[in-house]
Design a protein around this motif. Structure first.
Motif, mmCIF file in Angstrom:
data_model
loop_
_atom_site.group_PDB
_atom_site.id
_atom_site.type_symbol
_atom_site.label_atom_id
_atom_site.label_comp_id
_atom_site.label_asym_id
_atom_site.label_seq_id
_atom_site.Cartn_x
_atom_site.Cartn_y
_atom_site.Cartn_z
ATOM 1 N N LYS A 278 0.837 -1.207 0.000
ATOM 2 C CA LYS A 278 0.000 0.000 0.000
ATOM 3 C C LYS A 278 0.870 1.253 0.000
ATOM 4 N N ILE A 279 1.912 1.233 0.839
ATOM 5 C CA ILE A 279 2.806 2.395 0.923
ATOM 6 C C ILE A 279 3.537 2.591 -0.404
ATOM 7 N N LYS A 280 4.012 1.486 -0.974
ATOM 8 C CA LYS A 280 4.802 1.599 -2.202
ATOM 9 C C LYS A 280 3.950 2.063 -3.382
ATOM 10 N N ARG A 281 2.673 1.662 -3.376
ATOM 11 C CA ARG A 281 1.804 2.102 -4.472
ATOM 12 C C ARG A 281 1.715 3.615 -4.529
ATOM 13 N N SER A 282 1.821 4.247 -3.387
ATOM 14 C CA SER A 282 1.738 5.703 -3.382
ATOM 15 C C SER A 282 3.029 6.348 -3.893
ATOM 16 N N LEU A 283 4.086 5.543 -4.014
ATOM 17 C CA LEU A 283 5.351 6.079 -4.532
ATOM 18 C C LEU A 283 5.484 5.890 -6.036
#
Length: 293
Positions: A278-283
């Motif tokens: 989830k965090i990486k998708r925002s990057l």
């Protein structure tokens, strides 16, 4: 005409007893006690025949007889036996029976046992119904009952499960509050102090999943290090620090490298993997989201 099974014959006998009028020399209470005994025998015989729905129904009828006979402890046991039978393929009926069990247990002040049954409800909601909201509520209620009975470790296990579910539901502030609560409780004991770094790592991941909130993540990381000076030297704290820096820089490669390095030593569980994705998708764009973990 085929002969009745032993269980069905007992059930019919129980129905007849429960429906009979009380005679001159017997009370309504004794009638229901006798009917309850027969329903219990029928239920156990259905279990032998592996007819679990029928067994659960018979235990539920027993429970109602125990209630009519003003036997709340026996009624609670009968409802619990009904739930155990219903668990074999009938989760909604199991939840209903467990809920009835809890009514009797709480009225009797048996909150430790009520918590056990509430935790079972949470597990059914999660494993059978995939109802995260209902499971979360059950774990929190069970945790509260364990806590008031001084079963702190068991309460914290329930609160931790609830925190995981709050995070799955993207209710990150609630998840962080629960992780911090459990961590604070665990700090006070040498037996549980080792687990604090895990709770704080989970809390940190929730901060980063919350719109990449590196300000909160940094603030919480500093707060946790103040609460326990040894935390700053742990792999969990260093991992969090690396993730925060990668998110602040928008650096996908540094993020992936930090995840890979941590995972080599400490295997990521499904919950952490999901949060990190989830965090990486925002990057980066969703189209790139292929095989990075």
């Amino acid at each position: 005409m085929p002969s009745k099974s032993p269980a069905q014959a007992l059930l019919d006998k129980a129905d007849k007893k429960a429906a009979s009028s009380s005679g001159w020399f017997s009370s309504a209470s004794s009638k229901f006690e006798e009917a309850g005994d027969l329903y219990q025998q029928a239920a156990n015989t259905f279990k032998i025949e592996k007819l679990f729905k029928e067994a659960g129904d018979a235990f539920a009828r027993e429970a109602e007889c125990r209630e009519n006979a003003k036997e709340p402890n026996e009624a609670a046991n009968a409802w619990w036996n009904a739930a155990k039978a219903y668990k074999r393929g009938f989760p909604q009926l199991a939840v209903q029976a467990l809920t009835q069990t809890i009514v009797h247990l709480t009225q009797a002040g048996r909150f430790r046992q009520a918590a056990d049954r509430e935790k079972e409800i949470g597990q059914i909601h999660l494993q059978e119904n995939n109802d995260l909201r209902a499971a979360c509520e059950s774990y929190e209620r069970a945790g509260d009952w364990y806590a008031q009975e001084d079963a702190t470790a068991t309460a914290n296990a329930c609160y931790k499960d609830a925190a995981d579910l709050h995070a799955d539901l993207e209710e990150y502030p609630q998840a962080i509050a629960r992780y911090e609560q459990v961590a604070n409780d665990s700090l006070s004991s040498n037996l549980t102090k080792y687990s604090v770094k895990e709770y704080w790592l989970r809390s940190g991941l929730c901060s980063l999943a919350m719109k990449n909130d590196t300000v909160s993540a940094n603030r919480n990381l500093a707060k946790y290090s103040n609460q326990d000076a040894s935390f700053a030297t742990t792999r969990e704290a260093k991992f969090l620090q690396a993730l925060i820096q990668a998110v602040e820089a928008g650096d996908q490669e540094a993020f992936t490298a930090a995840v890979g390095e941590f995972d080599q030593v400490t295997r990521l569980d499904n919950w952490k993997t999901s949060m990190l994705l989830k965090i990486k998708r925002s990057l980066r764009s969703v189209e790139e989201d292929v095989g990075i973990m």
